[in-house]
Write a protein that holds these residues in place. Structure first.
Motif, PDB file in Angstrom:
ATOM      1  N   ILE A  38      62.387   3.761  -0.948  1.00  0.00           N
ATOM      2  CA  ILE A  38      63.641   3.931  -0.197  1.00  0.00           C
ATOM      3  C   ILE A  38      64.852   3.749  -1.101  1.00  0.00           C
ATOM      4  O   ILE A  38      65.818   4.524  -1.038  1.00  0.00           O
ATOM      5  CB  ILE A  38      63.688   2.945   0.988  1.00  0.00           C
ATOM      6  CG1 ILE A  38      62.573   3.248   1.992  1.00  0.00           C
ATOM      7  CG2 ILE A  38      65.043   3.009   1.680  1.00  0.00           C
ATOM      8  CD1 ILE A  38      62.667   4.611   2.622  1.00  0.00           C
ATOM      9  N   TYR A  56      67.049   5.305   7.533  1.00  0.00           N
ATOM     10  CA  TYR A  56      65.912   4.378   7.626  1.00  0.00           C
ATOM     11  C   TYR A  56      66.400   2.926   7.625  1.00  0.00           C
ATOM     12  O   TYR A  56      65.984   2.107   8.462  1.00  0.00           O
ATOM     13  CB  TYR A  56      64.959   4.621   6.457  1.00  0.00           C
ATOM     14  CG  TYR A  56      63.754   3.713   6.460  1.00  0.00           C
ATOM     15  CD1 TYR A  56      62.551   4.141   7.012  1.00  0.00           C
ATOM     16  CD2 TYR A  56      63.816   2.429   5.919  1.00  0.00           C
ATOM     17  CE1 TYR A  56      61.448   3.313   7.026  1.00  0.00           C
ATOM     18  CE2 TYR A  56      62.723   1.594   5.931  1.00  0.00           C
ATOM     19  CZ  TYR A  56      61.540   2.039   6.479  1.00  0.00           C
ATOM     20  OH  TYR A  56      60.458   1.196   6.495  1.00  0.00           O
ATOM     21  N   LEU A 104      57.333  -2.087   7.517  1.00  0.00           N
ATOM     22  CA  LEU A 104      58.423  -1.144   7.747  1.00  0.00           C
ATOM     23  C   LEU A 104      59.757  -1.868   7.883  1.00  0.00           C
ATOM     24  O   LEU A 104      60.787  -1.396   7.392  1.00  0.00           O
ATOM     25  CB  LEU A 104      58.141  -0.322   9.010  1.00  0.00           C
ATOM     26  CG  LEU A 104      56.994   0.689   8.919  1.00  0.00           C
ATOM     27  CD1 LEU A 104      56.713   1.289  10.292  1.00  0.00           C
ATOM     28  CD2 LEU A 104      57.314   1.791   7.923  1.00  0.00           C
ATOM     29  N   GLY A 108      63.283  -2.071   4.905  1.00  0.00           N
ATOM     30  CA  GLY A 108      64.689  -1.762   5.112  1.00  0.00           C
ATOM     31  C   GLY A 108      65.604  -2.813   4.512  1.00  0.00           C
ATOM     32  O   GLY A 108      66.610  -2.492   3.855  1.00  0.00           O
TER      33      GLY A 108
END
Length: 235
Positions: A38, A56, A104, A108
Motif C-alpha cells: 500500500i 484503502y 487488513l 491501513g
C-alpha cells in the motif's frame, strides 16, 4: 481473595495464549506485507495507484475494526463467487476471518506510519547515494528503507501493541483466544472481576514483552546516534 480460583482461572486462560499469539503474529506479518504494498502504491507517483492506496487507508482507518471483522466473517459468504470458490474452505474458518480482518485493518495504519518514515528521509542522503551510483532497489534497500524504518519504529511499536489488544475482538467471531475463554469462564462461574483481572494481567505481560523487544530493536538500529565512549573520542 480466592487464591485457588485465581490460580485455576490463570491456568485456564494461559492455555488460550497460543491462539492469541497466533492471531497476533499472523495479522502483524500479513498486515506488514500488505502495508508495504500500500505504501509503495501511495508514494509511487501514479495517480491511479496512489488514489487506490488513499481510499484503502481511508476506509480501514475510518471504520471500526469490529464492523470490519463482522463484514469479513458474516459477509463474505453472501457472495457466490467466494462461497463456491477454492477459498471458501479457508474463509469459512473463524481464525482465518479474524486474521484477515486484523491484517487488513493494521495494513491501513501501518502504511501511513511507513509513509511518514519515508518522508523523514533527508533528500540530501538520497542525492548522496545517487551521486555514488546507487539507484532503484539498491537505493531503497541500503538508504531509504533502513532510515525510514528507524523513523517509523516508535509509532509502529504502538500499532503493534494495539494489534495485540485488538486480538480480543476475535472472541466475537467464535475464536477462543484469551478474551473468549475468559468470557466462557465467566458464564460458567459468574466471577467477572477475578477472571478479567487474570486476563488483563496476561495482556499486560504480553505487551510488556513486545515493548521490550521493540525497544531493543530500536536501540540496535540507533547505534550511530549514541555518543561514543570517552576513550574513543580521545583516540
Amino acid at each position: 481473595m480466592d487464591i485457588a480460583f485465581l490460580s485455576s482461572a490463570m491456568v485456564t486462560l494461559l492455555k488460550a495464549v497460543p491462539m492469541t499469539l497466533l492471531l497476533f503474529s499472523l495479522s502483524v506479518f500479513f498486515g506488514g506485507l500488505l502495508a508495504l504494498v500500500i505504501v509503495t502504491m501511495r508514494v509511487s507517483g501514479n495517480r491511479i495507484l496512489s488514489g487506490f492506496a488513499k481510499g484503502y487507508i481511508f476506509v480501514f482507518r475510518g471504520s471500526p475494526l469490529l464492523i470490519q471483522m463482522f463484514l469479513v466473517f458474516y459477509g463474505l459468504g453472501q457472495f457466490g463467487v467466494i462461497r463456491y470458490s477454492f477459498l471458501w474452505p479457508f474463509l469459512r474458518e473463524p481464525v482465518v476471518c479474524a486474521v484477515l480482518s486484523l491484517a487488513l485493518c493494521t495494513a491501513g495504519y501501518s502504511a501511513e506510519i511507513f509513509r511518514s518514515g519515508i518522508r523523514a528521509v533527508s533528500p540530501k542522503e538520497i542525492e548522496a547515494a545517487r551521486a555514488i551510483g546507487m539507484s532503484g532497489f539498491l537505493l531503497v534497500r541500503r538508504i531509504i528503507a533502513p532510515i525510514a524504518f528507524r523513523h517509523a519504529l516508535p509509532a509502529y511499536s504502538t500499532e503493534i501493541v494495539l494489534m495485540m489488544k485488538s486480538t480480543a475482538l476475535a472472541s466475537l467471531v467464535t475464536v477462543w483466544e484469551v478474551t473468549g475463554v475468559a468470557q466462557r469462564l465467566i458464564s460458567q462461574t459468574y466471577r467477572t472481576m477475578e477472571v478479567f483481572l487474570c486476563a488483563a494481567l496476561i495482556y499486560l505481560v504480553l505487551n510488556f514483552l513486545i515493548l521490550q523487544g521493540m525497544a531493543l530493536l530500536e536501540h540496535s538500529l540507533s547505534k550511530h546516534r549514541r555518543a561514543a565512549p570517552p576513550s574513543a573520542v580521545k583516540a
